[in-house]
Design a protein around this motif. Structure first.
Motif, PDB file in Angstrom:
ATOM      1  N   LEU A 198      -4.401 -11.528 -66.167  1.00  0.00           N
ATOM      2  CA  LEU A 198      -3.959 -11.171 -67.467  1.00  0.00           C
ATOM      3  C   LEU A 198      -2.752 -11.646 -67.960  1.00  0.00           C
ATOM      4  O   LEU A 198      -3.201 -12.592 -69.234  1.00  0.00           O
ATOM      5  N   GLY A 199      -1.851 -11.529 -67.133  1.00  0.00           N
ATOM      6  CA  GLY A 199      -0.129 -12.307 -68.025  1.00  0.00           C
ATOM      7  C   GLY A 199      -0.885 -13.694 -67.787  1.00  0.00           C
ATOM      8  O   GLY A 199      -0.390 -14.346 -68.968  1.00  0.00           O
ATOM      9  N   GLU A 200      -1.689 -14.056 -66.979  1.00  0.00           N
ATOM     10  CA  GLU A 200      -1.422 -15.803 -66.764  1.00  0.00           C
ATOM     11  C   GLU A 200      -2.618 -15.620 -68.035  1.00  0.00           C
ATOM     12  O   GLU A 200      -2.377 -16.994 -68.808  1.00  0.00           O
ATOM     13  N   ARG A 201      -3.456 -15.147 -68.166  1.00  0.00           N
ATOM     14  CA  ARG A 201      -4.473 -15.026 -69.563  1.00  0.00           C
ATOM     15  C   ARG A 201      -3.381 -15.227 -71.107  1.00  0.00           C
ATOM     16  O   ARG A 201      -3.775 -15.895 -71.758  1.00  0.00           O
ATOM     17  N   LYS A 204      -0.966 -17.667 -75.574  1.00  0.00           N
ATOM     18  CA  LYS A 204       0.462 -17.919 -75.921  1.00  0.00           C
ATOM     19  C   LYS A 204       0.912 -19.287 -76.736  1.00  0.00           C
ATOM     20  O   LYS A 204       1.304 -20.122 -77.532  1.00  0.00           O
ATOM     21  N   GLU A 205       0.804 -19.972 -75.667  1.00  0.00           N
ATOM     22  CA  GLU A 205       0.332 -21.684 -75.559  1.00  0.00           C
ATOM     23  C   GLU A 205      -0.455 -22.283 -76.530  1.00  0.00           C
ATOM     24  O   GLU A 205      -0.085 -23.388 -76.983  1.00  0.00           O
ATOM     25  N   ASN A 206      -1.934 -21.976 -76.318  1.00  0.00           N
ATOM     26  CA  ASN A 206      -2.583 -22.572 -77.027  1.00  0.00           C
ATOM     27  C   ASN A 206      -3.006 -21.736 -78.489  1.00  0.00           C
ATOM     28  O   ASN A 206      -3.592 -22.131 -78.906  1.00  0.00           O
ATOM     29  N   PHE A 207      -2.018 -21.033 -78.733  1.00  0.00           N
ATOM     30  CA  PHE A 207      -3.090 -19.617 -80.197  1.00  0.00           C
ATOM     31  C   PHE A 207      -2.691 -20.811 -81.054  1.00  0.00           C
ATOM     32  O   PHE A 207      -3.524 -21.298 -81.847  1.00  0.00           O
ATOM     33  N   LYS A 208      -2.019 -22.081 -81.571  1.00  0.00           N
ATOM     34  CA  LYS A 208      -2.220 -23.150 -83.037  1.00  0.00           C
ATOM     35  C   LYS A 208      -3.025 -24.124 -82.873  1.00  0.00           C
ATOM     36  O   LYS A 208      -3.579 -23.694 -83.720  1.00  0.00           O
ATOM     37  N   GLY A 209      -3.476 -24.738 -81.658  1.00  0.00           N
ATOM     38  CA  GLY A 209      -4.603 -25.479 -81.678  1.00  0.00           C
ATOM     39  C   GLY A 209      -5.912 -24.155 -82.208  1.00  0.00           C
ATOM     40  O   GLY A 209      -6.540 -25.031 -82.494  1.00  0.00           O
TER      41      GLY A 209
END
Length: 131
Positions: A38-41, A46-51
């Motif tokens: 769950l943490g990895e997901r 978080k890293e890919n939210f903008k795109g």
């Protein structure tokens, strides 16, 4: 210990205290693995939210053409502390301007309504007196 389809250890039938302790230990390990996943997901999101957000509005826009280039420049500018400070200040100034305009308009409406009611009452009193 046998494993199920998901790679986790299979459940065992609890018949006594020893098997209960084994099942509790198995569930604790499984919980830790699920928490890590769950943490990895969450980190990926978080890293890919903008795109992902841009793609949900206009599919394929996040990494394409001029808008993709503008998005990358915007991202770099936003990550810069000075640009973020300037943008935040400009945004706050714009919000203050809108709030002041709204407040002035609200105050003018209130005073205009109050003057109109006062004038109407004065006209009614004058009519009652016969003026």
């Amino acid at each position: 210990m046998k494993k199920n389809k998901t790679g986790m250890a299979k459940r065992i039938k609890v018949t006594n205290l020893d098997t209960l302790e084994l099942e509790v230990a198995r569930l604790k390990v499984e919980a830790r693995l699920l928490e890590r996943e769950l943490g990895e997901r969450g980190a990926y999101l978080k890293e890919n939210f903008k795109g992902m957000a841009m793609n949900s509005v206009v599919p394929g826009i996040a990494n394409s053409g001029v808008l993709g280039f503008v998005g990358k420049i915007g991202k770099l500018a936003w990550e810069s502390g000075k640009a973020k400070s300037v943008l935040s200040t400009a945004l706050m100034t714009a919000l203050e301007f809108v709030a002041v305009r709204f407040g002035i308009k609200l105050a003018n409406n209130f005073t205009t309504r109050r003057r109109r009611k006062k004038a109407e009452r004065a006209a009614e009193k004058a009519a009652e007196r016969g003026e």
